[in-house]
Design an enzyme around this catalytic site. Structure first.
Site, PDB file in Angstrom:
ATOM      1  N   GLU A 157       0.829  -1.210   0.000  1.00 24.44           N
ATOM      2  CA  GLU A 157       0.000   0.000   0.000  1.00 24.44           C
ATOM      3  C   GLU A 157       0.863   1.260   0.000  1.00 24.44           C
ATOM      4  O   GLU A 157       0.574   2.242   0.691  1.00 24.44           O
ATOM      5  CB  GLU A 157      -0.963  -0.009   1.198  1.00 24.44           C
ATOM      6  CG  GLU A 157      -1.978  -1.134   1.127  1.00 24.44           C
ATOM      7  CD  GLU A 157      -2.998  -1.110   2.251  1.00 24.44           C
ATOM      8  OE1 GLU A 157      -4.163  -1.440   2.003  1.00 24.44           O
ATOM      9  OE2 GLU A 157      -2.621  -0.764   3.390  1.00 24.44           O
ATOM     10  N   GLU A 235      -6.678  -7.653  -0.996  1.00 21.26           N
ATOM     11  CA  GLU A 235      -7.275  -7.653   0.335  1.00 21.26           C
ATOM     12  C   GLU A 235      -8.744  -7.268   0.204  1.00 21.26           C
ATOM     13  O   GLU A 235      -9.059  -6.078   0.046  1.00 21.26           O
ATOM     14  CB  GLU A 235      -6.557  -6.677   1.276  1.00 21.26           C
ATOM     15  CG  GLU A 235      -5.159  -7.081   1.663  1.00 21.26           C
ATOM     16  CD  GLU A 235      -4.555  -6.149   2.704  1.00 21.26           C
ATOM     17  OE1 GLU A 235      -5.307  -5.321   3.278  1.00 21.26           O
ATOM     18  OE2 GLU A 235      -3.334  -6.245   2.939  1.00 21.26           O
TER      19      GLU A 235
END
Length: 587
Positions: A157, A235
């Site tokens: 991320e 995710e």
């Protein structure tokens, strides 16, 4: 030897495959239960398991590596392979994951110039050294070497933190240098700015997205960005984590199941979390919601399995969706797991921290206060002690720039606790002895921030940093006691107890082989602290909730005598504790 390729879709040895994966963190589950959790993943219908690899558990001290016990990632991956799974590994230096410092080792912070997740020379050298050891263990597990690992992640991320392409390329190059031969990927939020900042498609690194709702819209955003190739949600957030003092998070199973159904119609998915597990020890992370907001020991996440591994209604809903794409195998669960109510356990001994302090820590003297990292301490508590001399009243006493939670004692009497908005306020104190008035300042590291801009804040360094002011001057002459509490066998319970001070409480009980099982330590009556079973750190508790228990898996118990030690900092305790077969919640 095998081959995993990313073309118009995912292929293994030229055969197209739909990846349906579940996130299961080996480091949040006792190794004796890895097989059970993987077998339940198999009966869910998944063909892949995904896990992060936290740097801070594998290199707890610079140059000292640990891949044993609950840290044996090789054993976990080989067990997954035995059960027929493909594996996605995420060996990023930073993992977020609601884990202490996002998985980064705290010893990095001893360098005052350190900037993590950047091209800082010292940081990249530390990553290089870590990868040199880590990849000795994980490189042989790749599908190209006959193992089950099909993909590995570059960073994590990063588009929600930075946009340095040279940094991302350096991490990618380090992974290849140390033996990566499978495809690499990034994972970021599914909006343009995050994807632009966090990806390096021109380097051949495959972009994936993370989200938990609006699946059709989010996959559309990802498709627009990558233009061609398969779409994967790395995710798919099906629940959320708890913070101390907040509500116990729950998500409607029907809503999560519908979004998952929409997602699989469009591509590939990794369910985050399939099973959350537990933040044992001092490894919980910390959010930032205006002020620091530490996360709970329980990482239940409202996942498909509970923290203790029970199948939920959400699990059944997801299984129904997966059955549209894969035949669901029949699996006999091979691990016998039961929950037991062991009843009440009486207090056997207690001792104040101040009295047994010297058996737990050897003081380090410095004219000025030092933060944890300067003392080669990573987690837990640190106690600062100084002699303020003669009897007098002080209108102003200030602890300057401390993190995270501070308790002030004068002559072992509690004066105040400072936390969040009250840190750094002036405190009037009275020195009531003729001479040798001792001040003790107990500082707790409640967990380092694991996400966002404050990841690089000076608040990540724990303890008292700038110093302590008496009146309008800095006071010098301090003894530092590091309390990581990794040596509680050294507690001397014969040294005396004082009410309303931080203290250790011991409870012993006997169990037979037939009565062995998972149990829950009910912490009603206690304030704040941590608990240990047979010297194993179960994690933190706090009366503000929402959880009011600590999970004790059966493998942490033993036939015969067992010992629970509770370290409590607020002066609150119970003469009797309860070991129950159900968890307890205060919110």
């Amino acid at each position: 030897m095998g081959k995993f390729e990313i073309k118009d879709d995912f292929y293994i040895n030229e055969d197209k495959i739909k990846i349906i994966s579940g996130a299961l963190h080996y480091f949040r589950v006792v190794p004796e239960y890895w097989r059970d959790r993987l077998e339940k993943l198999k009966t869910l219908g998944c063909n892949t398991v995904e896990t992060y690899i936290p740097w801070n558990i594998h290199e707890p001290k610079k140059g000292e590596f640990d891949f044993t016990g609950s840290k044996d990632v090789v054993k976990f991956v080989k067990l997954a392979e035995e059960l027929g799974f493909l594996v996605i590994l995420r060996p990023s230096p930073y993992i977020c994951a609601e884990w202490e410092f996002g998985g980064l080792p705290a010893w990095l912070l001893k360098d005052d110039t350190m900037r993590v997740r950047s091209n800082h020379e010292g940081y990249l050298k530390a990553v290089d050294d870590y990868y040199a050891e880590l990849f000795k263990h994980i490189a042989p597990l790749q599908i190209t070497n006959g193992g089950p690992v099909i993909m590995m992640q570059v960073e994590n991320e990063y588009g929600s933190f930075g946009n340095s392409k040279t940094y991302l390329k350096t991490i990618k190059d380090l992974m290849i240098k140390h033996g990566t031969t499978v495809p690499l990927f990034t994972s970021d939020g599914a909006w343009e700015e995050a994807l632009e900042a966090g990806t390096i498609m021109n380097e051949g690194v495959f972009p994936t997205a993370n989200f938990g709702s609006r699946s059709i819209e989010q996959m559309g955003n990802l498709k627009e960005f990558i233009k061609k190739g398969p779409l994967m949600c790395m995710e798919f957030w099906i629940g959320w984590f708890d913070n101390w003092g907040g509500e116990h998070k729950r998500r409607d199973p029907e809503d999560a199941t519908k979004e998952f159904d929409d997602l699989l119609k469009l591509g590939h998915a990794n369910v985050y979390m399939y099973h959350g597990g537990t933040n044992f020890g001092f490894m919980n992370g910390c959010s930032l919601h205006g002020e620091i907001d530490p996360q709970t020991t329980s990482y239940d996440y409202d996942a498909l399995l509970t923290e203790w591994g029970d199948i939920t209604s959400k699990y059944e809903g997801f299984k129904s969706v997966i059955s549209k794409y894969r035949e669901i195998p029949e699996v006999q669960f091979s691990t016998t797991i039961k929950k037991v109510n062991l009843g009440e356990v009486k207090l056997t001994r207690k001792v104040s921290l101040f009295n047994t302090l010297d058996t737990l820590s050897k003081p380090v003297y410095s004219e000025n206060t030092l933060n944890m990292e300067k003392l080669d301490q990573n987690y837990g508590y640190i106690l600062y002690r100084s002699n303020l001399g003669k009897k007098r009243d002080l209108e102003k006493f200030k602890i300057v720039s401390a993190d995270d939670r501070v308790q002030l004692f004068v002559n072992q009497n509690h004066i105040t606790t400072q936390y969040q908005t009250t840190l750094g306020e002036n405190i009037p104190i009275s020195l009531d002895k003729e001479n040798d008035n001792i001040v003790d300042i107990l500082v707790e590291n409640v967990g380092r921030i694991n996400y966002g801009a404050k990841l690089v804040s000076t608040s990540q360094r724990k303890g008292i940093k700038d110093g302590v002011m008496v009146d309008i001057h800095y006071h010098s002459g301090w003894n530092h006691y590091s309390l990581e509490l990794n040596n509680i066998e050294n507690i001397d319970f014969s040294l005396g107890y004082k009410e309303n001070t931080p203290a250790f409480y011991e409870y012993t009980f006997n169990i037979s082989e037939d009565n062995m099982g998972d149990t829950f330590l009910n912490l009603e009556g206690f304030g704040k602290g941590s608990a240990f079973i047979n010297n194993f750190n179960l994690g933190r508790f706090w009366e503000i909730g929402p959880v009011n228990y600590l999970y004790i898996p059966a493998p942490l118990l033993k036939k015969g005598e067992n010992k629970i030690i509770i370290f409590e900092t607020e002066g609150k305790y119970a003469d009797i504790i309860k070991l129950q077969d159900t968890p307890s919640y205060s919110k």
